[in-house]
Motif scaffolding. Structure first.
Motif, PDB file in Angstrom:
ATOM      1  N   VAL A  29       0.834  -1.208   0.000  1.00 18.39           N
ATOM      2  CA  VAL A  29       0.000   0.000   0.000  1.00 18.39           C
ATOM      3  C   VAL A  29       0.865   1.253   0.000  1.00 18.39           C
ATOM      4  CG1 VAL A  29      -1.595   1.347   1.409  1.00 18.39           C
ATOM      5  CG2 VAL A  29      -2.046  -1.043   0.995  1.00 18.39           C
ATOM      6  N   LEU A  30       1.902   1.286   0.805  1.00 17.20           N
ATOM      7  CA  LEU A  30       2.771   2.463   0.837  1.00 17.20           C
ATOM      8  C   LEU A  30       3.491   2.657  -0.499  1.00 17.20           C
ATOM      9  CD1 LEU A  30       4.240   2.257   4.431  1.00 17.20           C
ATOM     10  CD2 LEU A  30       2.481   3.803   3.562  1.00 17.20           C
ATOM     11  N   PHE A  31       3.889   1.558  -1.131  1.00 15.90           N
ATOM     12  CA  PHE A  31       4.538   1.654  -2.434  1.00 15.90           C
ATOM     13  C   PHE A  31       3.590   2.238  -3.479  1.00 15.90           C
ATOM     14  CE2 PHE A  31       5.457  -0.323  -6.576  1.00 15.90           C
ATOM     15  CZ  PHE A  31       6.725   0.189  -6.792  1.00 15.90           C
ATOM     16  N   VAL A  32       2.364   1.744  -3.513  1.00 14.66           N
ATOM     17  CA  VAL A  32       1.397   2.230  -4.495  1.00 14.66           C
ATOM     18  C   VAL A  32       0.967   3.662  -4.177  1.00 14.66           C
ATOM     19  CG1 VAL A  32      -0.918   1.850  -5.434  1.00 14.66           C
ATOM     20  CG2 VAL A  32       0.593  -0.080  -5.062  1.00 14.66           C
ATOM     21  N   ALA A  33       0.768   3.982  -2.905  1.00 12.11           N
ATOM     22  CA  ALA A  33       0.302   5.316  -2.520  1.00 12.11           C
ATOM     23  C   ALA A  33       1.335   6.393  -2.821  1.00 12.11           C
ATOM     24  CB  ALA A  33      -0.060   5.345  -1.044  1.00 12.11           C
ATOM     25  N   THR A  34       2.613   6.038  -2.763  1.00  8.99           N
ATOM     26  CA  THR A  34       3.644   7.033  -3.069  1.00  8.99           C
ATOM     27  C   THR A  34       3.902   7.175  -4.557  1.00  8.99           C
ATOM     28  OG1 THR A  34       5.365   5.369  -2.752  1.00  8.99           O
ATOM     29  CG2 THR A  34       4.836   6.781  -0.877  1.00  8.99           C
ATOM     30  N   GLY A  35       3.207   6.401  -5.356  1.00  8.59           N
ATOM     31  CA  GLY A  35       3.331   6.558  -6.794  1.00  8.59           C
ATOM     32  C   GLY A  35       4.166   5.492  -7.460  1.00  8.59           C
ATOM     33  N   GLY A  36       4.657   4.542  -6.716  1.00  9.40           N
ATOM     34  CA  GLY A  36       5.444   3.470  -7.331  1.00  9.40           C
ATOM     35  C   GLY A  36       6.799   3.964  -7.793  1.00  9.40           C
ATOM     36  N   ILE A  37       7.303   3.313  -8.811  1.00  8.87           N
ATOM     37  CA  ILE A  37       8.629   3.641  -9.320  1.00  8.87           C
ATOM     38  C   ILE A  37       8.505   4.753 -10.355  1.00  8.87           C
ATOM     39  CG2 ILE A  37      10.627   2.765 -10.571  1.00  8.87           C
ATOM     40  CD1 ILE A  37       9.969   0.014  -9.446  1.00  8.87           C
ATOM     41  N   GLY A  38       9.037   5.904 -10.055  1.00 11.53           N
ATOM     42  CA  GLY A  38       9.133   6.996 -11.014  1.00 11.53           C
ATOM     43  C   GLY A  38       7.836   7.669 -11.402  1.00 11.53           C
ATOM     44  N   GLU A  39       6.765   7.487 -10.665  1.00 11.93           N
ATOM     45  CA  GLU A  39       5.510   8.130 -11.026  1.00 11.93           C
ATOM     46  C   GLU A  39       5.184   9.322 -10.137  1.00 11.93           C
ATOM     47  OE1 GLU A  39       2.326   5.391 -11.342  1.00 11.93           O
ATOM     48  OE2 GLU A  39       3.473   3.988 -12.530  1.00 11.93           O
ATOM     49  N   ASN A  40       6.074   9.691  -9.234  1.00  9.40           N
ATOM     50  CA  ASN A  40       5.818  10.791  -8.329  1.00  9.40           C
ATOM     51  C   ASN A  40       6.378  12.076  -8.931  1.00  9.40           C
ATOM     52  OD1 ASN A  40       5.249  12.417  -6.231  1.00  9.40           O
ATOM     53  ND2 ASN A  40       6.427  11.298  -4.705  1.00  9.40           N
ATOM     54  N   TYR A  41       5.638  12.622  -9.870  1.00 13.27           N
ATOM     55  CA  TYR A  41       6.060  13.852 -10.535  1.00 13.27           C
ATOM     56  C   TYR A  41       5.452  15.087  -9.895  1.00 13.27           C
ATOM     57  CZ  TYR A  41       1.567  12.900 -12.680  1.00 13.27           C
ATOM     58  OH  TYR A  41       0.248  12.608 -12.868  1.00 13.27           O
ATOM     59  N   THR A  42       4.635  14.924  -8.847  1.00 13.83           N
ATOM     60  CA  THR A  42       3.968  16.062  -8.220  1.00 13.83           C
ATOM     61  C   THR A  42       4.771  16.663  -7.079  1.00 13.83           C
ATOM     62  OG1 THR A  42       2.793  14.650  -6.653  1.00 13.83           O
ATOM     63  CG2 THR A  42       1.710  15.081  -8.749  1.00 13.83           C
ATOM     64  N   GLY A  43       5.698  15.910  -6.519  1.00 10.49           N
ATOM     65  CA  GLY A  43       6.455  16.391  -5.368  1.00 10.49           C
ATOM     66  C   GLY A  43       5.777  16.098  -4.043  1.00 10.49           C
ATOM     67  N   ASN A  44       4.567  15.549  -4.072  1.00 10.34           N
ATOM     68  CA  ASN A  44       3.866  15.178  -2.845  1.00 10.34           C
ATOM     69  C   ASN A  44       4.369  13.833  -2.350  1.00 10.34           C
ATOM     70  OD1 ASN A  44       2.269  17.456  -3.124  1.00 10.34           O
ATOM     71  ND2 ASN A  44       0.705  16.365  -4.295  1.00 10.34           N
ATOM     72  N   ALA A  45       4.271  13.625  -1.049  1.00 10.24           N
ATOM     73  CA  ALA A  45       4.710  12.346  -0.484  1.00 10.24           C
ATOM     74  C   ALA A  45       3.798  11.210  -0.937  1.00 10.24           C
ATOM     75  CB  ALA A  45       4.741  12.423   1.033  1.00 10.24           C
ATOM     76  N   PHE A  46       2.495  11.452  -0.960  1.00 12.58           N
ATOM     77  CA  PHE A  46       1.541  10.439  -1.390  1.00 12.58           C
ATOM     78  C   PHE A  46       0.791  10.941  -2.614  1.00 12.58           C
ATOM     79  CE2 PHE A  46       1.972   9.505   3.185  1.00 12.58           C
ATOM     80  CZ  PHE A  46       2.451   8.215   3.067  1.00 12.58           C
ATOM     81  N   VAL A  47       1.058  10.321  -3.743  1.00  8.38           N
ATOM     82  CA  VAL A  47       0.402  10.702  -4.988  1.00  8.38           C
ATOM     83  C   VAL A  47      -1.026  10.172  -5.010  1.00  8.38           C
ATOM     84  CG1 VAL A  47       0.529  10.552  -7.502  1.00  8.38           C
ATOM     85  CG2 VAL A  47       2.615  10.683  -6.164  1.00  8.38           C
ATOM     86  N   TYR A  48      -1.219   8.958  -4.507  1.00  5.89           N
ATOM     87  CA  TYR A  48      -2.534   8.327  -4.464  1.00  5.89           C
ATOM     88  C   TYR A  48      -2.908   8.020  -3.013  1.00  5.89           C
ATOM     89  CZ  TYR A  48      -1.258   7.587  -9.327  1.00  5.89           C
ATOM     90  OH  TYR A  48      -0.843   7.761 -10.606  1.00  5.89           O
TER      91      TYR A  48
END
Length: 98
Positions: A29-48
């Motif tokens: 859950v933490l992996f997916v919520a943070t955007g996974g690998i390389g999907e965190n382009y927003t700068g937020n800790a939790f993308v989802y």
């Protein structure tokens, strides 16, 4: 005597069940919520952050498993998030190879 042995066995099973389902649920859950690998382009800790609700479902099941009236329901509820992830991964693998 036999009832006591069965009760202790169930207590051990319940504890192992909660630990194993938690080990599966929380990191995924933490992996997916943070955007996974390389999907965190927003700068937020939790993308989802909506995926963090899955931890809440697991936690409710873990708490229910220690309430005598809801023990079996709690074990089923706490097993749902790991089953969801395992089936999701399995179907993704099957989709690749079929």
């Amino acid at each position: 005597m036999l009832k006591r042995v069965i009760k202790i066995g169930f207590e051990i099973y319940r504890l192992i069940h909660i630990i194993l389902t938690g080990i599966i649920t929380v990191p995924i859950v933490l992996f997916v919520a943070t955007g996974g690998i390389g999907e965190n382009y927003t700068g937020n800790a939790f993308v989802y952050p909506q995926f963090l609700l899955i931890i809440l479902v697991w936690l409710v099941g873990a708490i229910f498993s220690y309430i005598k009236k809801f023990t079996k329901l709690g074990l089923i509820i706490s097993a749902l998030p790991p089953l969801y992830f395992i089936l999701k991964i399995l179907f993704a693998i099957l989709d690749i190879y079929i």
